[in-house]
Each structure stands twice: as C-alpha cells, then as structure tokens.
Design an enzyme around this catalytic site. Structure first.
Site, short mmCIF file in Angstrom:
data_model
loop_
_atom_site.label_atom_id
_atom_site.label_comp_id
_atom_site.label_asym_id
_atom_site.label_seq_id
_atom_site.Cartn_x
_atom_site.Cartn_y
_atom_site.Cartn_z
CD GLU A 191 114.41 3.22 46.94
OE1 GLU A 191 114.20 4.45 46.99
OE2 GLU A 191 115.35 2.65 47.51
N GLY A 239 112.62 3.48 39.07
CA GLY A 239 112.80 2.12 38.55
C GLY A 239 113.97 2.11 37.60
CD1 TRP A 243 107.53 -1.07 40.92
CD2 TRP A 243 105.81 -2.48 40.67
NE1 TRP A 243 106.48 -0.36 40.38
CE2 TRP A 243 105.41 -1.21 40.22
CE3 TRP A 243 104.88 -3.53 40.62
CZ2 TRP A 243 104.14 -0.94 39.72
CZ3 TRP A 243 103.62 -3.26 40.12
CH2 TRP A 243 103.26 -1.99 39.68
CB THR A 285 108.97 -10.52 41.04
OG1 THR A 285 108.66 -9.44 40.17
CG2 THR A 285 108.38 -11.80 40.51
NE ARG A 345 84.64 -17.75 13.87
CZ ARG A 345 83.47 -17.77 14.50
NH1 ARG A 345 83.10 -18.83 15.20
NH2 ARG A 345 82.70 -16.72 14.47
CB ILE A 376 94.08 -14.78 14.33
CG1 ILE A 376 94.98 -14.17 13.25
CG2 ILE A 376 93.62 -16.19 13.95
CD1 ILE A 376 96.27 -14.91 12.98
N GLY A 381 89.28 -13.11 16.61
CA GLY A 381 88.04 -12.33 16.49
C GLY A 381 87.48 -11.99 17.86
CD GLU A 406 114.97 -8.69 35.22
OE1 GLU A 406 115.75 -7.86 35.72
OE2 GLU A 406 114.58 -9.70 35.83
CD GLU A 450 110.63 3.38 26.09
OE1 GLU A 450 110.49 2.65 27.10
OE2 GLU A 450 109.87 3.33 25.11
C1 LIG Z 1 104.89 -6.79 37.72
C2 LIG Z 1 106.21 -6.12 38.00
C3 LIG Z 1 107.21 -6.82 38.66
C4 LIG Z 1 108.42 -6.19 38.95
N1 LIG Z 1 109.39 -6.89 39.66
C5 LIG Z 1 110.48 -6.23 40.10
C6 LIG Z 1 111.42 -6.87 40.96
O1 LIG Z 1 111.31 -8.06 41.27
N2 LIG Z 1 112.45 -6.13 41.47
C7 LIG Z 1 112.63 -4.82 41.14
O2 LIG Z 1 113.59 -4.23 41.62
N3 LIG Z 1 111.78 -4.19 40.29
C8 LIG Z 1 110.71 -4.85 39.78
N4 LIG Z 1 109.81 -4.22 38.94
C9 LIG Z 1 110.02 -2.80 38.61
C10 LIG Z 1 110.51 -2.61 37.17
O3 LIG Z 1 111.84 -3.02 37.06
C11 LIG Z 1 110.31 -1.11 36.85
O4 LIG Z 1 108.91 -0.86 36.77
C12 LIG Z 1 110.98 -0.73 35.55
O5 LIG Z 1 112.39 -0.78 35.68
C13 LIG Z 1 110.57 0.69 35.11
O6 LIG Z 1 110.72 1.60 36.15
P1 LIG Z 1 109.52 2.59 36.54
O7 LIG Z 1 108.28 1.78 36.64
O8 LIG Z 1 109.94 3.35 37.73
O9 LIG Z 1 109.38 3.53 35.31
P2 LIG Z 1 110.21 4.88 35.09
O10 LIG Z 1 111.65 4.65 35.29
O11 LIG Z 1 109.57 5.95 35.89
O12 LIG Z 1 109.93 5.14 33.55
C14 LIG Z 1 108.67 5.65 33.07
C15 LIG Z 1 108.76 5.76 31.57
O13 LIG Z 1 109.81 6.66 31.18
C16 LIG Z 1 110.74 5.98 30.35
N5 LIG Z 1 112.10 6.45 30.66
C17 LIG Z 1 112.68 6.49 31.89
N6 LIG Z 1 113.93 7.00 31.79
C18 LIG Z 1 114.14 7.25 30.47
C19 LIG Z 1 115.25 7.78 29.72
N7 LIG Z 1 116.41 8.10 30.29
N8 LIG Z 1 115.10 7.93 28.37
C20 LIG Z 1 113.93 7.58 27.77
N9 LIG Z 1 112.86 7.08 28.42
C21 LIG Z 1 112.97 6.92 29.75
C22 LIG Z 1 110.57 4.51 30.64
O14 LIG Z 1 111.01 3.71 29.55
C23 LIG Z 1 109.08 4.44 30.86
O15 LIG Z 1 108.43 4.39 29.63
C24 LIG Z 1 108.63 -4.85 38.57
C25 LIG Z 1 107.62 -4.15 37.88
C26 LIG Z 1 106.42 -4.78 37.59
C27 LIG Z 1 105.35 -4.00 36.87
#
Ligand SMILES: Cc1cc2nc3c(=O)[nH]c(=O)nc-3n(C[C@H](O)[C@H](O)[C@H](O)COP(=O)(O)OP(=O)(O)OC[C@H]3O[C@@H](n4cnc5c(N)ncnc54)[C@H](O)[C@@H]3O)c2cc1C
Length: 397
Positions: A131, A135, A161, A163, A282, A351, A353, A377, A381
């Site tokens: 949402e 994520g 998000w 896909t 190259r 590589i 360049g 997925e 982290e």
């Molecule tokens: C191109 C694309 C396609 C996608 N397709 C789908 C899809 O088909 N279906 C779907 O449901 N989702 C989809 N997603 C969403 C994706 O699964 C999420 O973006 C991902 O799980 C990360 O969630 P977030 O973006 O809310 O980041 P956040 O959860 O907000 O995290 C932000 C940062 O904080 C870190 N973090 C968060 N919690 C912790 C913790 N407890 N400890 C340490 N670090 C933490 C994360 O690693 C990250 O670096 C897609 C995303 C993209 C970019």
C-alpha cells in the site's frame, strides 16, 4: 565444464524446455528488448509466444491443463527469460505466484474455476500486498473488507505497486477483515478478484488508475489499485475462510523469492556475457582490455559471482521441491543473488567505459533493471531479518 550456470541432474524434459526457452530468448527477446523498453511498450508478441509455449501453466498440475513441472524447472526458465529482458520474466512472475497460491490453498471450486484458465494464460494473475504507506510491514495493511448482512464484503482502500496491475485479469489482494484476533496478521484475508484487463474503473468500485513511471523494468505495467465500495463475494476468499491471508501470501512470496533470485541470476549472466565480449573487442594501450590483468580479474570475479548465485538459487528451488521448509534458503538465495547481480552489473558497466553510459549499449538497461531485485519480494534488510531469526533459533544457547 567452464560455461557458467550449468545445472547437473536435470531430467530430459527440463533440459529440453530450458534449451527451448534459451533459443526463444536469443531469437525473439534479445533482438527486440532494447526497442520495446525504450518506448515502454508491452511485449505483446513475446507474451503470446510464451503462452503458446505453455509457460503460463508450467507449474500448474496436469489435471488442470498445465505442465505440472517443478519450481526448479520454472526457475531455470525464468533465469533464461531474465537473461533476455527482466520485464518478460515479470510478466509471468505474479501469475505464477497467484497460480501457486490457488493450487496450494484454493477451495476445489476455486481450483476448478481458475487453474485451467490460468494454465493457458487466458486468466493472468497479479498479487497485491503493498500500500502507499507500507511494503515491508505487511501486517499493517489498512485496506479493509467489511462483511455485509448478505455475506458479501465491501472493500475500501488503496493498494500500491501491482506488477501487471493493468494487464492481469485476476488480482489476489490481501486486505484487513475483522476476525477479532489479537495479532494483526491473523485479521488479514486474501480475496481473488477477477476483473477485465485495462485501466480506469474496470469494475464498479475498482479502479486501476494508470501505469507508474519507473527507473527501469519498463514495458511491463506497474499500477495502483483503488477500492471504493467494491463488493466481493464470500466465495472470492482464497481457501474459503477469512483470516488466513497472511499465511497464504507468505507462502506465495517464498516461492516468489526463488523466482526473483532466478531473475537476478539471469540479469547477472547477461551482464557477464556483455562484459566478456566487450573486453575482447575494446583495445587500449595496444591490446584488448581483457589482456590487462585488472580487467581479466574482474571477469574472473564476475564469473565466480554468477556461478555462486546460480548454485544458491538452484539449491533453494530444489529444497522447496523436496517439500522441506525453505524460508531460510529462499531468503539467503534472494538476498545473495540480488546483491551479486547488482555488483556484476556494475562491474560490467565499468568495463564498458563511457559506452556503458550510452543508451545504445544493453548494459545501460541492465543498470536500471538490477536495483529492483534488491527490493521486490522483500528488501535485502527483510531477508537478513528472516535469515538471522532462523539462525538465532537454530543456534540458541
Ligand atoms: C517495480 C515494483 C514492483 C512491485 N510489485 C509489487 C507487486 O506486484 N505486489 C506487491 O504487493 N508489491 C509490489 N512492490 C512493492 C515492494 O514489494 C515493496 O516496495 C517492498 O516490499 C519494500 O516496501 P516499501 O517500498 O514500502 O519500503 P519500506 O518497507 O518502507 O522500507 C524502506 C526501507 O527501510 C528498510 N526497512 C524496512 N523495515 C525494516 C526493518 N524492520 N529493519 C531494517 N530495515 C527495514 C527497507 O529495507 C528499505 O530499505 C513492487 C515494488 C516495485 C518498486
């Protein structure tokens, strides 16, 4: 055996299908990917051919019209597809996760209704957990389904998000239902929602606003999904009973992690192939750059990373196929392969360049595609969280 990413112990069918997909990638995907990606064009002709090759039903049991193959076969095909263009593997990824969830957790009626149509690719799956405000923290989902007196559910909220959000015709959406459980994740339910492909209000109360503009992973549509008083039937609940959605989705994501890992392997192999070719073409200081030890050693490092990634991915797929719990192996494979893929892609870019920075060279696309593998997925982290929890369980004092 010096060619990279070979897999020992494959059946005759596995060898045949992986070779067929590799041939298809070399002939139909690699020559067209750059143009399609540049224009952000959905690869319809490629998807049609994937349908006719049976790839949409690869893991769906034969009794439902699929090929009944293993996760390993699927992952090896995905590795080949991603070697050609990561977006093409993305077309089947969410479909495969949803088909897997229906197969594992669906009611007999849901399996009968959906799997034969999913096997042919007529029905195409997307899955939706994320949402705008979450994520990684899946249990915090806000989109809500409220039960009506006539046993239907009214769903309101915003998903993010997706896909294949526009091109799919079946969305597995994880939403909150009130089951009175004290743990938030026990109040989550997966609804299987059939819809027409396309954008706008595709069904009363269900809107797919449009494609999100992304850094890479072009061609394939990534969308939001808005529920505004959408009415779902109780029969749309995956498995029939509410409150099980979190577990269904985590099971799906676990096989999804092997799939992302396979994609990382494919992108990494391609980055290596481009580098090893360019390094022999190259010339600087009177000889091909491959003859400078600094570059030759980079190739050695890249090949070692590609090989290790492949082995980790194959191990995780085989473990799942054996019926063993594989969250640990899938988490490790997803974490390591996506990180290695990013390293190998960057090494290949360097590589090349200055030409690596030009849109005329394929490595430029790989540099934009690879970072998504660190996020989809579950981020690195989150994988480390899963791995370390299991380690501390296993090695408890
Ligand atoms: C191109 C694309 C396609 C996608 N397709 C789908 C899809 O088909 N279906 C779907 O449901 N989702 C989809 N997603 C969403 C994706 O699964 C999420 O973006 C991902 O799980 C990360 O969630 P977030 O973006 O809310 O980041 P956040 O959860 O907000 O995290 C932000 C940062 O904080 C870190 N973090 C968060 N919690 C912790 C913790 N407890 N400890 C340490 N670090 C933490 C994360 O690693 C990250 O670096 C897609 C995303 C993209 C970019």
């Amino acid at each position: 055996m010096t060619r990279l990413a070979q897999t020992i112990g494959l059946t005759e069918f596995q060898t045949e299908i992986v070779e067929a997909v590799r041939g298809f990638v070399d002939k139909e995907i690699i020559p067209n990917a750059t143009e399609l990606e540049r224009n952000d064009t959905y690869p319809q002709a490629i998807v049609d051919q994937m349908r006719s090759m049976g790839l949409f039903g690869l893991m769906i049991p034969e009794e439902y019209g699929g090929l009944g193959e293993s996760l390993l076969t699927y992952a090896l095909c995905v590795e080949e597809l991603a070697r050609g263009w990561m977006s093409v593997s993305g077309v089947i990824n969410t479909h495969f996760i949803v088909a897997y969830m229906v197969r594992q957790h669906g009611t007999p009626a849901q399996k009968q209704n959906l799997l034969p149509r999913m096997a042919t690719g007529e029905v195409r799956g997307a899955f939706s957990m994320s949402e705008p405000d979450l994520g990684s923290d899946v249990a915090a989902i806000r989109t809500k389904a409220v039960r009506n007196p006539d046993e239907t559910y009214t769903i309101d909220g915003q998903k993010m998000w997706l896909t294949n959000g526009g091109s799919s015709t079946l969305v597995a959406a994880l939403v909150r239902t009130d089951e009175g459980a004290d743990k938030p994740h026990r109040n989550l339910t997966t609804f299987l929602i059939e819809k027409p492909a396309g954008f706008g209000e595709v069904k009363p109360g269900l809107v797919i606003p449009g494609k999100l503009d992304k850094l890479g992973y072009k061609g394939i549509d990534t969308t939001e999904l808005l529920f505004d008083g959408y009415v779902a039937s109780a029969d749309d609940i995956l498995g029939g009973a509410p409150g099980q959605g979190f577990f269904h989705m985590m099971d799906g994501v676990e096989v999804g992690r092997v799939n992302v890992s396979a994609r990382a392997c494919g992108v990494g192999i391609r980055a290596f192939e481009l580098a090893v070719r360019y390094a022999q073409q190259r010339r600087t200081f009177g000889k091909p750059i491959a003859e400078h030890q600094a570059i030759a050693f980079q190739l050695a490092e890249m090949a070692t990373k590609v090989e290790s990634a492949h082995l980790m991915m194959v191990n995780a797929a085989r473990l799942k196929d054996s019926g063993e719990r594989n969250d640990f192996a899938a988490g490790m494979a997803k974490y390591l392969t996506s990180e290695l893929c990013n390293e190998v892609t960057t090494q290949s870019f360097r590589i090349h360049g200055g030409y690596g920075y030009s849109k005329e060279y394929e490595i430029e696309r790989l540099m934009r595609d690879a970072p998504f593998l660190l996020i989809g997925e579950g981020t690195s982290e989150i994988q480390k969280q899963i791995i370390s929890r299991r380690l501390l369980d296993e090695y408890q004092l």
